[in-house]
Enzyme design. Structure first.
Site, mmCIF file in Angstrom:
data_model
loop_
_atom_site.group_PDB
_atom_site.id
_atom_site.type_symbol
_atom_site.label_atom_id
_atom_site.label_comp_id
_atom_site.label_asym_id
_atom_site.label_seq_id
_atom_site.Cartn_x
_atom_site.Cartn_y
_atom_site.Cartn_z
ATOM 1 N N CYS A 65 64.214 86.897 -3.332
ATOM 2 C CA CYS A 65 63.469 86.796 -2.080
ATOM 3 C C CYS A 65 62.535 85.587 -2.043
ATOM 4 O O CYS A 65 62.980 84.448 -2.023
ATOM 5 C CB CYS A 65 62.703 88.100 -1.844
ATOM 6 S SG CYS A 65 61.945 88.235 -0.205
ATOM 7 N N GLU A 101 68.426 92.755 -2.968
ATOM 8 C CA GLU A 101 67.133 93.110 -3.559
ATOM 9 C C GLU A 101 66.770 94.572 -3.283
ATOM 10 O O GLU A 101 66.977 95.085 -2.196
ATOM 11 C CB GLU A 101 66.061 92.190 -2.962
ATOM 12 C CG GLU A 101 64.648 92.464 -3.458
ATOM 13 C CD GLU A 101 63.599 91.696 -2.675
ATOM 14 O OE1 GLU A 101 62.468 91.585 -3.184
ATOM 15 O OE2 GLU A 101 63.906 91.214 -1.570
ATOM 16 N N LYS A 160 61.337 89.625 -11.089
ATOM 17 C CA LYS A 160 60.750 88.662 -10.154
ATOM 18 C C LYS A 160 59.388 88.186 -10.655
ATOM 19 O O LYS A 160 58.522 88.996 -10.996
ATOM 20 C CB LYS A 160 60.614 89.309 -8.780
ATOM 21 C CG LYS A 160 60.180 88.367 -7.676
ATOM 22 C CD LYS A 160 60.175 89.112 -6.338
ATOM 23 C CE LYS A 160 59.833 88.183 -5.184
ATOM 24 N NZ LYS A 160 59.806 88.910 -3.903
#
Length: 521
Positions: free
Chosen positions: A387, A268, A331
């Site tokens: 994440c 990430e 995301k």
């Protein structure tokens, strides 16, 4: 009874502490099977909902205060008063779910027999589910995650999700508590222990059988090279360090290429999107030159990526063997106060960087030029969870439902090195794999990089900041396209539990207001 009244807060506190010890990094997972018992015993002599609320809040506060302490340690990246305030607010908010749980258990129309533990488990799972989406959602601390290392105990998740594990654990807790609370009539209450115990045994038998069936099952696979980098966040934070960080990933990419992987993965927020799009010409030219040197291996890269309007996204970008961008996923579940600021007009200085925008769609990322793969296909499609998103089972399953051949978790856990957060985050990967019967690879800067098979087994050594290894080469099994019950139907169990909980409380209300009042003549 007087003893219980005097010690009810100590009993509640012990529940919070015992439950905390069942989670990483203490990892005494069997404690979860008895952790709720003191809280339920403490609720027996309580006569009003306000006292029940306080007792539940004590248990929840101690549990979440221990679980979330790492938030305070974010002060190098934000004001210490801001991180402390964020910690207190989050612990205070999440503790409310324990308090509401205690109030609803206190209001159950049945305080004994099999209906009591059934009601307790339904209320607990309902509140875990509500916490997973209310106010954008915060599903950390679901009791089912405590069992992540006990593989037979988590296989039921392929049918029910992690919520099924939570249900069985709390059902068992409540059964034992019922027997203790009604110990003078223990023969009548044996059913409250026998039924939860039988359900737990059935789940374990199912788990052992599922694992046994998985042995020696050949599957197509791809060879993945995971390059976590393990850059300390204090260095990653400074923009002037980017050339050195970029050079490290390039050098490690050259090292992994000699193993001839099918795809190379960077974690990430490794680079800026302009490096891959060509806007930063020098970096892009150097990147494409390296791709040619290593024989044109495709890549999955985590990037901070601005759009044409200047809005910033946290993305995973699929790059072809020639360096062309093939697909992007942005995301969707951002970290509150870490990646975006709720009520930003009132708290403009809470974080000291430009917030991300929320992604809108679930996109699979193609990996091309795979003639050497064992699949003999021209391309495969990979789902990527970034994440915090790996904590959301319903979101994770959307990629699998859409046809993902494998799943990746790309994360930057360097924010929390030295705390339990990387362990807590790792614990979610086996559950996501089992829920969807799909292999998961984790590429984590500052955390645990590894591969998890579709039965929750970690099949590779870990690469962490504490290990000597700088990258991981591993085979990742590809999905056969069979969707689990959970993948198809999602959170059916917590929704059912919510309906049952509402019916129980509604029944209590009806009884209360229709019961004839006794008056003096």
């Amino acid at each position: 009874m007087d003893f219980l009244k005097r010690s009810r807060y100590w009993l509640a506190a012990s529940s919070g502490i015992i439950l905390f010890c069942s989670f990483p990094s203490v990892n005494l997972f069997p404690l979860a099977w008895v952790a709720i018992i003191p809280l339920l015993i403490a609720l027996e002599p309580i006569e009003n909902w306000k006292s029940a609320f306080l007792v539940g809040y004590v248990a929840g506060f101690l549990f979440f205060a221990g679980l979330l302490i790492a938030i305070v340690l974010l002060y190098p990246y934000a004001n210490i008063f801001a991180t402390l305030l964020g910690y207190i607010l989050l612990v205070g908010y999440t503790s409310l779910y324990f308090a509401v749980f205690a109030v609803l258990v206190h209001q159950l129309p049945w305080q004994s027999g099999i209906l009591f533990p059934l009601g307790v488990a339904a209320i607990w799972v309902s509140l875990e589910w509500v916490r997973s989406w209310l106010l954008t959602g915060f599903p950390w601390g679901n009791i089912g995650y405590s069992q992540w290392k006990y593989l037979p105990g988590i296989q039921i998740a392929s049918l029910t999700g992690v919520y099924g594990i939570s249900f069985v654990i709390v059902f068992f807790n409540a059964g034992i508590a019922t027997l203790i609370r009604r110990r003078h009539e223990w023969r009548k209450e044996l059913v409250a222990v026998i039924v939860p115990s039988l359900l737990a045994m059935i789940c374990l038998i199912y788990g052992y059988a599922a694992i046994a069936r998985s042995e020696n099952t050949p599957q197509k696979s791809m060879k993945v090279a995971l390059i976590p980098g393990n850059i300390p966040q204090i260095e990653k934070w400074k923009s002037e360090n980017f050339p050195k960080i970029f050079a490290r990933y390039i050098n490690l990419t050259r090292k992994t290429a000699v193993h001839n992987p099918d795809v190379i993965v960077w974690p990430e927020t490794t680079v800026r999107g302009q490096v891959l799009s060509g806007e930063w010409v020098n970096y892009n030219n150097h990147f494409k030159k390296v791709l040619r040197e290593i024989g044109g291996i495709p890549m999955l890269i985590g990037a901070t990526d601005p759009d044409a309007f200047g809005d910033l996204y946290n993305r995973v970008i699929s790059v072809s063997s020639e360096g062309e961008v093939l697909g992007k996923y942005a995301k969707m579940h951002l970290v509150p106060f870490g990646e975006y600021v709720p009520l930003a007009d009132f708290l403009p200085n809470f974080v000291q960087f430009k917030p991300f925008e929320h992604g809108k769609t679930v996109n699979l990322l193609p990996i091309t030029n795979v003639e050497t793969m064992q699949t003999n296909d021209e391309q495969i499609e990979v789902g990527t969870s970034i994440c915090f998103e790996s904590a959301f089972p319903n979101h994770f399953r959307q990629f699998v439902k859409k046809g993902a051949d494998a799943m990746g978790i790309l994360t930057n856990d360097a924010w929390f090195v030295g705390t339990a957060f990387p362990d807590l985050h790792l614990a979610m990967a086996p559950l996501r794999a089992v829920e969807n019967r799909i292999a998961v690879f984790r590429c984590a800067n500052g955390g645990y990089s590894c591969v998890v098979d579709s039965f929750g087994r970690i099949t590779t050594p870990f690469v962490t900041p504490q290990t000597d290894k700088e990258f991981l080469i591993a085979d990742v099994a590809l999905s056969e396209g069979k969707q689990t019950f959970y993948t198809r139907y999602g959170d059916w169990l917590p929704i059912l539990c919510l309906v049952l909980s509402i019916l129980c409380i509604a029944y209590r209300v009806v009884i209360r207001y229709t019961k004839p009042k006794i008056t003096d003549n």
